[in-house]
Design an enzyme around this catalytic site. Structure first.
Site, PDB file in Angstrom:
ATOM      1  NE  ARG A  33      -3.929  -2.227   0.660  1.00  0.00           N
ATOM      2  CZ  ARG A  33      -3.902  -3.369  -0.035  1.00  0.00           C
ATOM      3  NH1 ARG A  33      -3.080  -3.507  -1.070  1.00  0.00           N
ATOM      4  NH2 ARG A  33      -4.722  -4.366   0.260  1.00  0.00           N
ATOM      5  CD  GLU A 177     -11.247 -11.577   6.379  1.00  0.00           C
ATOM      6  OE1 GLU A 177     -10.554 -11.274   7.368  1.00  0.00           O
ATOM      7  OE2 GLU A 177     -11.201 -10.959   5.309  1.00  0.00           O
ATOM      8  CE  LYS A 219     -13.076  -8.475   6.831  1.00  0.00           C
ATOM      9  NZ  LYS A 219     -12.310  -7.368   7.402  1.00  0.00           N
ATOM     10  CB  SER A 261     -14.138  -4.271  -0.028  1.00  0.00           C
ATOM     11  OG  SER A 261     -12.818  -3.963   0.336  1.00  0.00           O
ATOM     12  N   GLY A 262     -12.582  -7.166  -0.611  1.00  0.00           N
ATOM     13  CA  GLY A 262     -11.940  -8.194  -1.435  1.00  0.00           C
ATOM     14  C   GLY A 262     -11.570  -7.831  -2.863  1.00  0.00           C
ATOM     15  N   GLY A 263     -11.220  -6.569  -3.113  1.00  0.00           N
ATOM     16  CA  GLY A 263     -10.798  -6.196  -4.462  1.00  0.00           C
ATOM     17  C   GLY A 263     -11.919  -5.667  -5.334  1.00  0.00           C
ATOM     18  NE  ARG A 292      -8.220  -4.969  -0.866  1.00  0.00           N
ATOM     19  CZ  ARG A 292      -8.158  -6.163  -1.452  1.00  0.00           C
ATOM     20  NH1 ARG A 292      -7.555  -6.271  -2.633  1.00  0.00           N
ATOM     21  NH2 ARG A 292      -8.658  -7.231  -0.883  1.00  0.00           N
TER      22      ARG A 292
HETATM   23  P1  13P Z   1     -10.595  -5.693   2.049  1.00  0.00           P
HETATM   24  O1  13P Z   1     -11.880  -4.989   2.380  1.00  0.00           O
HETATM   25  O2  13P Z   1      -9.575  -4.803   1.415  1.00  0.00           O
HETATM   26  O3  13P Z   1     -10.814  -6.987   1.334  1.00  0.00           O
HETATM   27  O4  13P Z   1      -9.930  -6.078   3.430  1.00  0.00           O
HETATM   28  C1  13P Z   1     -10.689  -6.655   4.403  1.00  0.00           C
HETATM   29  C2  13P Z   1      -9.816  -7.476   5.235  1.00  0.00           C
HETATM   30  O5  13P Z   1      -9.751  -7.291   6.421  1.00  0.00           O
HETATM   31  C3  13P Z   1      -9.059  -8.557   4.606  1.00  0.00           C
HETATM   32  O6  13P Z   1      -8.627  -9.436   5.583  1.00  0.00           O
END
Ligand code: 13P
Length: 331
Positions: A33, A177, A219, A261-263, A292
């Site tokens: 990042r 998650e 999550k 959000s995962g990309g 993100r």
């Molecule tokens: P993103 O929302 O960028 O996918 O990150 C969430 C997260 O905590 C990934 O482990």
């Protein structure tokens, strides 16, 4: 384990119209990042960036809890206040990512297993004593030609359940998650199939280990086409299939759901969540736990320069507010 503490914490995390801010990028991820804005990846710059985030004005109007990386959890802000104490004073619950990362899964090419169970009990006791209210553990499931294997799904979900049980023993709410990665050219239906299989396995393991679901937050990733798919499903289909999948797999007494959000683009992440929350028959609170989709635009605006701090913070707040509105179907 005190179930009252767990239920109380989980309720605060799921309070409307808020969501959870993921700011727990691991060392390799935060390096990426900061590299994207040509800023050196050192402790000072990681502190400056994360201080920008937590001091954004009125953040607590939209955010109920913040997931910190271990370094940040024990780090002081410029004025000497610990990040975790500062969050507490502004009404945001401090949480911590406790897994040790997704590592190559032995004898299973292209698959990952998340490590970190050894010594976890003692670490958790220390985090609770220092003021953490909840934790996060991320498992990674990759879709490919012959993967995910049952071995990868079952091993990761078992680790998630063991982590969740240890958290609850220490009165910490576990965020579980299981991320099905968006990478690849798979269809939305393939993602649906893999997500269902992963969630079924996860909730079987949680049940077997007696994890207390009203003190557990899921999550998940959304049911969505692979990023390189040529004919990606539209937003309505993503929202509809995601909710159908969750309704089939997630017990109604689970404390709540907060997506990663995962990309996805910012627009996708907020719109998918908004459409889901316009459906008025959800058995649990459905909100966000984005990294993100809340941070990316603010990071790009900051560029490591103090002069850009105010602009960057106002972009961050705008993103948090839009996600908050989506979490109640009012975008
Ligand atoms: P993103 O929302 O960028 O996918 O990150 C969430 C997260 O905590 C990934 O482990």
């Amino acid at each position: 384990m005190d179930t009252n503490i767990l239920v109380e914490t989980a309720k605060k995390m799921m309070e409307k119209p808020k969501g959870i801010l993921a700011m727990d990028e691991s060392s390799p991820t935060i390096a990426k990042r900061l590299a994207s804005i040509n800023v050196d990846n050192n402790e000072t710059n990681r502190r400056r960036y994360r201080e920008l985030i937590v001091t954004a004005p009125n953040l607590s109007n939209f955010i109920s809890g913040a997931i910190l990386f271990e370094e940040t959890f024990d780090q002081k802000m410029e004025d000497g206040t610990l990040f975790r104490d500062y969050l507490d004073t502004i009404g945001i619950l401090p949480g911590i990512k406790v897994d040790k990362g997704a590592k190559d899964f032995s004898c299973h090419p292209d698959e990952k297993i998340t490590e970190g169970l050894d010594g976890l009990r003692d670490r958790l006791a220390t985090y609770y004593q220092k003021g953490a209210k909840f934790c996060k553990w991320r498992a990674v499931i990759t879709i490919g030609n012959d993967i995910p294997s049952d071995a990868c799904i079952e091993s990761n979900m078992n680790a998630l359940a063991r982590y969740a049980s240890l958290c609850q023993e220490n009165n910490l709410v576990p965020i579980v998650e299981p991320e099905v990665l968006i990478n690849g050219s798979h269809s939305i239906d393939r993602c649906d199939e893999v997500t269902r299989k992963s969630l079924h396995s996860l909730f079987n393991q949680l049940k077997m280990i007696n994890v207390f679901l009203p003190g557990t937050i899921l999550k998940p990733s959304m049911v969505i086409s692979g990023q390189e798919n040529d004919s990606r499903a539209d937003q309505e289909e993503v929202a509809t299939k995601t909710i159908a999948c969750l309704k089939d797999c997630v017990p109604t007494d689970t404390a709540g759901i907060a997506f990663l959000s995962g990309g996805q683009t910012d627009a996708e992440a907020e719109s998918h969540l908004n459409i889901m929350n316009q459906k008025n028959d959800l058995p649990w609170r459905v909100t966000f736990s984005y990294a993100r989709a809340i941070q990316a635009a603010a990071l790009a605006a900051w560029q490591g320069k103090d002069d850009n701090l105010v602009t960057s913070q106002s972009i961050l707040i705008d993103r948090a507010q839009r996600c908050s509105n989506s979490s109640i179907g009012k975008l």
